[in-house]
Design a protein around this motif. Structure first.
Motif, PDB file in Angstrom:
ATOM      1  N   THR A 213      -6.212 -11.948  -8.216  1.00  0.00           N
ATOM      2  CA  THR A 213      -6.229 -10.803  -9.069  1.00  0.00           C
ATOM      3  C   THR A 213      -5.042  -9.875  -8.872  1.00  0.00           C
ATOM      4  O   THR A 213      -4.113 -10.149  -7.899  1.00  0.00           O
ATOM      5  N   MET A 214      -4.560  -9.179  -9.664  1.00  0.00           N
ATOM      6  CA  MET A 214      -3.581  -8.388  -9.710  1.00  0.00           C
ATOM      7  C   MET A 214      -3.978  -6.801  -9.279  1.00  0.00           C
ATOM      8  O   MET A 214      -5.013  -6.504  -9.503  1.00  0.00           O
ATOM      9  N   GLU A 215      -3.048  -5.856  -8.965  1.00  0.00           N
ATOM     10  CA  GLU A 215      -3.425  -4.545  -8.522  1.00  0.00           C
ATOM     11  C   GLU A 215      -4.072  -3.906  -9.676  1.00  0.00           C
ATOM     12  O   GLU A 215      -4.841  -3.031  -9.369  1.00  0.00           O
ATOM     13  N   TRP A 216      -3.542  -4.108 -11.094  1.00  0.00           N
ATOM     14  CA  TRP A 216      -4.182  -3.322 -12.213  1.00  0.00           C
ATOM     15  C   TRP A 216      -5.534  -3.790 -12.455  1.00  0.00           C
ATOM     16  O   TRP A 216      -6.131  -2.977 -13.017  1.00  0.00           O
ATOM     17  N   ASP A 217      -5.952  -4.950 -11.961  1.00  0.00           N
ATOM     18  CA  ASP A 217      -7.139  -5.354 -11.996  1.00  0.00           C
ATOM     19  C   ASP A 217      -8.240  -4.676 -11.290  1.00  0.00           C
ATOM     20  O   ASP A 217      -9.237  -4.299 -11.653  1.00  0.00           O
ATOM     21  N   THR A 233     -11.700  -3.795   1.655  1.00  0.00           N
ATOM     22  CA  THR A 233     -10.749  -4.295   2.781  1.00  0.00           C
ATOM     23  C   THR A 233     -10.215  -5.813   2.422  1.00  0.00           C
ATOM     24  O   THR A 233     -10.935  -6.381   1.459  1.00  0.00           O
ATOM     25  N   ARG A 234      -9.153  -6.260   3.006  1.00  0.00           N
ATOM     26  CA  ARG A 234      -8.850  -7.494   2.851  1.00  0.00           C
ATOM     27  C   ARG A 234      -9.820  -8.366   3.518  1.00  0.00           C
ATOM     28  O   ARG A 234     -10.667  -8.015   4.331  1.00  0.00           O
ATOM     29  N   ALA A 235     -10.014  -9.866   3.285  1.00  0.00           N
ATOM     30  CA  ALA A 235     -10.877 -10.483   3.929  1.00  0.00           C
ATOM     31  C   ALA A 235     -10.913 -10.664   5.326  1.00  0.00           C
ATOM     32  O   ALA A 235     -12.016 -10.688   6.015  1.00  0.00           O
ATOM     33  N   ASP A 236      -9.851 -10.193   6.241  1.00  0.00           N
ATOM     34  CA  ASP A 236      -9.828 -10.317   7.217  1.00  0.00           C
ATOM     35  C   ASP A 236     -10.206  -8.719   8.143  1.00  0.00           C
ATOM     36  O   ASP A 236     -10.292  -8.503   9.247  1.00  0.00           O
ATOM     37  N   GLY A 237     -10.607  -7.850   7.259  1.00  0.00           N
ATOM     38  CA  GLY A 237     -10.952  -6.490   7.474  1.00  0.00           C
ATOM     39  C   GLY A 237      -9.962  -5.381   7.595  1.00  0.00           C
ATOM     40  O   GLY A 237     -10.413  -4.494   7.806  1.00  0.00           O
ATOM     41  N   SER A 238      -8.533  -5.911   7.400  1.00  0.00           N
ATOM     42  CA  SER A 238      -7.467  -5.009   7.480  1.00  0.00           C
ATOM     43  C   SER A 238      -7.496  -4.382   6.145  1.00  0.00           C
ATOM     44  O   SER A 238      -8.156  -4.716   5.143  1.00  0.00           O
ATOM     45  N   PRO A 239      -6.855  -3.263   6.090  1.00  0.00           N
ATOM     46  CA  PRO A 239      -6.689  -2.308   5.011  1.00  0.00           C
ATOM     47  C   PRO A 239      -6.287  -2.951   3.642  1.00  0.00           C
ATOM     48  O   PRO A 239      -5.194  -3.815   3.657  1.00  0.00           O
ATOM     49  N   PHE A 240      -6.683  -2.443   2.589  1.00  0.00           N
ATOM     50  CA  PHE A 240      -6.373  -3.050   1.175  1.00  0.00           C
ATOM     51  C   PHE A 240      -5.668  -2.117   0.438  1.00  0.00           C
ATOM     52  O   PHE A 240      -6.125  -1.145  -0.003  1.00  0.00           O
ATOM     53  N   LEU A 241      -4.254  -2.518   0.378  1.00  0.00           N
ATOM     54  CA  LEU A 241      -3.500  -1.306  -0.113  1.00  0.00           C
ATOM     55  C   LEU A 241      -2.678  -1.701  -1.228  1.00  0.00           C
ATOM     56  O   LEU A 241      -2.647  -3.104  -1.839  1.00  0.00           O
ATOM     57  N   TYR A 242      -1.872  -0.723  -2.278  1.00  0.00           N
ATOM     58  CA  TYR A 242      -1.593  -1.150  -3.318  1.00  0.00           C
ATOM     59  C   TYR A 242       0.065  -0.675  -3.383  1.00  0.00           C
ATOM     60  O   TYR A 242       0.614  -0.021  -2.364  1.00  0.00           O
ATOM     61  N   THR A 245       5.215  -4.941  -3.417  1.00  0.00           N
ATOM     62  CA  THR A 245       6.202  -5.326  -3.832  1.00  0.00           C
ATOM     63  C   THR A 245       7.159  -6.084  -2.895  1.00  0.00           C
ATOM     64  O   THR A 245       7.009  -6.202  -1.750  1.00  0.00           O
ATOM     65  N   ASN A 246       8.264  -6.953  -3.443  1.00  0.00           N
ATOM     66  CA  ASN A 246       9.094  -7.786  -2.734  1.00  0.00           C
ATOM     67  C   ASN A 246       8.291  -8.807  -1.618  1.00  0.00           C
ATOM     68  O   ASN A 246       8.395  -9.048  -0.403  1.00  0.00           O
ATOM     69  N   GLN A 247       6.861  -9.253  -2.140  1.00  0.00           N
ATOM     70  CA  GLN A 247       5.826  -9.942  -1.151  1.00  0.00           C
ATOM     71  C   GLN A 247       6.739 -11.563  -0.879  1.00  0.00           C
ATOM     72  O   GLN A 247       6.816 -12.150  -2.094  1.00  0.00           O
ATOM     73  N   GLN A 248       6.507 -11.915   0.279  1.00  0.00           N
ATOM     74  CA  GLN A 248       7.268 -13.158   0.459  1.00  0.00           C
ATOM     75  C   GLN A 248       6.482 -14.364  -0.217  1.00  0.00           C
ATOM     76  O   GLN A 248       7.147 -15.381  -0.570  1.00  0.00           O
ATOM     77  N   THR A 249       5.217 -14.269  -0.191  1.00  0.00           N
ATOM     78  CA  THR A 249       4.318 -15.302  -0.536  1.00  0.00           C
ATOM     79  C   THR A 249       3.888 -15.241  -2.081  1.00  0.00           C
ATOM     80  O   THR A 249       2.817 -16.188  -2.363  1.00  0.00           O
ATOM     81  N   ASP A 250       3.946 -14.227  -2.711  1.00  0.00           N
ATOM     82  CA  ASP A 250       3.406 -13.783  -3.994  1.00  0.00           C
ATOM     83  C   ASP A 250       4.370 -13.142  -4.725  1.00  0.00           C
ATOM     84  O   ASP A 250       5.280 -12.314  -4.245  1.00  0.00           O
ATOM     85  N   THR A 251       3.878 -12.925  -5.978  1.00  0.00           N
ATOM     86  CA  THR A 251       4.758 -12.046  -6.994  1.00  0.00           C
ATOM     87  C   THR A 251       4.150 -10.620  -6.626  1.00  0.00           C
ATOM     88  O   THR A 251       3.284 -10.361  -6.149  1.00  0.00           O
ATOM     89  N   ASP A 252       5.160  -9.683  -7.167  1.00  0.00           N
ATOM     90  CA  ASP A 252       4.891  -8.254  -7.045  1.00  0.00           C
ATOM     91  C   ASP A 252       3.500  -7.868  -7.545  1.00  0.00           C
ATOM     92  O   ASP A 252       3.083  -8.406  -8.557  1.00  0.00           O
ATOM     93  N   PHE A 253       3.048  -6.859  -6.906  1.00  0.00           N
ATOM     94  CA  PHE A 253       1.515  -6.391  -7.302  1.00  0.00           C
ATOM     95  C   PHE A 253       0.271  -7.493  -7.087  1.00  0.00           C
ATOM     96  O   PHE A 253      -0.595  -7.079  -8.053  1.00  0.00           O
ATOM     97  N   ALA A 254       0.507  -8.443  -6.946  1.00  0.00           N
ATOM     98  CA  ALA A 254      -0.389  -9.454  -6.391  1.00  0.00           C
ATOM     99  C   ALA A 254      -1.306  -9.216  -5.372  1.00  0.00           C
ATOM    100  O   ALA A 254      -0.771  -8.689  -4.318  1.00  0.00           O
TER     101      ALA A 254
END
Length: 265
Positions: A213-217, A233-242, A245-254
């Motif tokens: 999914t993307m953040e706008w979704d 939350t993220r799948a591991d229970g950590s905070p889910f944030l918006y 950008t500049n993600q090492q493993t995916d595109t911006d806003f993914a």
């Protein structure tokens, strides 16, 4: 942050006006093209986004807007250290193309990585959801695109059996494994960001999403769910944030995988 006094009115008017454009295309039958990421887009997406961007620029000229079709065209504002809007003018394009009514307009305000306000509007279903400042509401939309029968909603408490809501168009083995692992046998399928809203109005308990999914979704539905007493939350229970950008493993806003939960589930 203190929310602008005219935020709710502006976002509602932007979403309803966008819905008017979408329904005009829906009635006539859309022309579909494919973007560079292999996802479909129609003229309804483009017309709705233009309406929303004009409304937001007029009311909040100093708040940047990250909008799906603009980003696809290479128009990405600088959001570093700033509040910003996330806009998906037509979430559930596959539902829209298949003439299923579960597509939505999503607009959210993000502050410090958190969706602090959002509206989800399902034009074909004539209903919408709003969430901000710990208050979530559902309202109907009349034939002249005005809000009627506005009422508060809240996540339900955990029962003996949990009900999951899952994607109609994007099922995956990870979701099946999560349901097996947590012992959840009851589930329903829904398109678009309405899955968050079913949790928010007390009709389901958990929304697992392991597919892309993307953040706008997600931001507007996330805002409604949080305002109704739920959490994401993220799948591991950590905070889910918006604002990722500049993600090492995916595109911006993914987005990574996430779990949406009702209040006590």
């Amino acid at each position: 942050m203190a929310l602008p006094d005219n935020l709710a009115e502006t976002l509602a008017r932007a979403a309803l006006d966008a819905g008017r454009e979408i329904l005009a295309v829906y009635r006539d039958g859309p022309t579909v093209s494919v973007k560079s990421d292999c996802t479909p887009v129609t003229e309804a997406d483009e017309r709705a986004e233009a309406v929303i961007l004009a409304r937001l620029a007029d009311a909040f000229p100093d708040i940047p807007v990250v909008a799906e079709e603009a980003v696809a065209a290479g128009k990405v504002p600088d959001i570093e250290g700033r509040s910003f809007f996330l806009v998906d003018p037509l979430d559930g394009t596959r539902e829209f193309i298949s003439r299923r009514d579960e597509f939505t307009v999503n607009i959210a305000l993000i502050d410090a990585g958190v969706p602090v306000a959002g509206i989800v509007y399902a034009p074909a279903l004539k209903r919408a959801y709003w969430g901000a400042d710990g208050v979530a509401e559902k309202f109907d939309v009349s034939d002249d695109f005005t809000m009627v029968d506005r009422r508060p909603i809240r996540c339900r408490a955990k029962g003996e059996r949990l009900t999951a809501v899952v994607s109609r168009s994007h099922g995956d083995p990870e979701t099946d494994a999560f349901l097996d692992r947590t012992g959840i046998s009851d589930h329903t399928t829904v398109g678009s960001s309405l899955k968050f809203c079913l949790l928010a109005e007390g009709l389901a308990d958990v929304y697992p999403r392991f597919g892309r999914t993307m953040e706008w979704d997600t931001a507007a539905g996330d805002a409604v769910l949080r305002a109704a007493g739920g959490r994401v939350t993220r799948a591991d229970g950590s905070p889910f944030l918006y604002g990722k950008t500049n993600q090492q493993t995916d595109t911006d806003f993914a987005n990574p995988a996430f779990i949406g939960w009702a209040s006590a589930a």
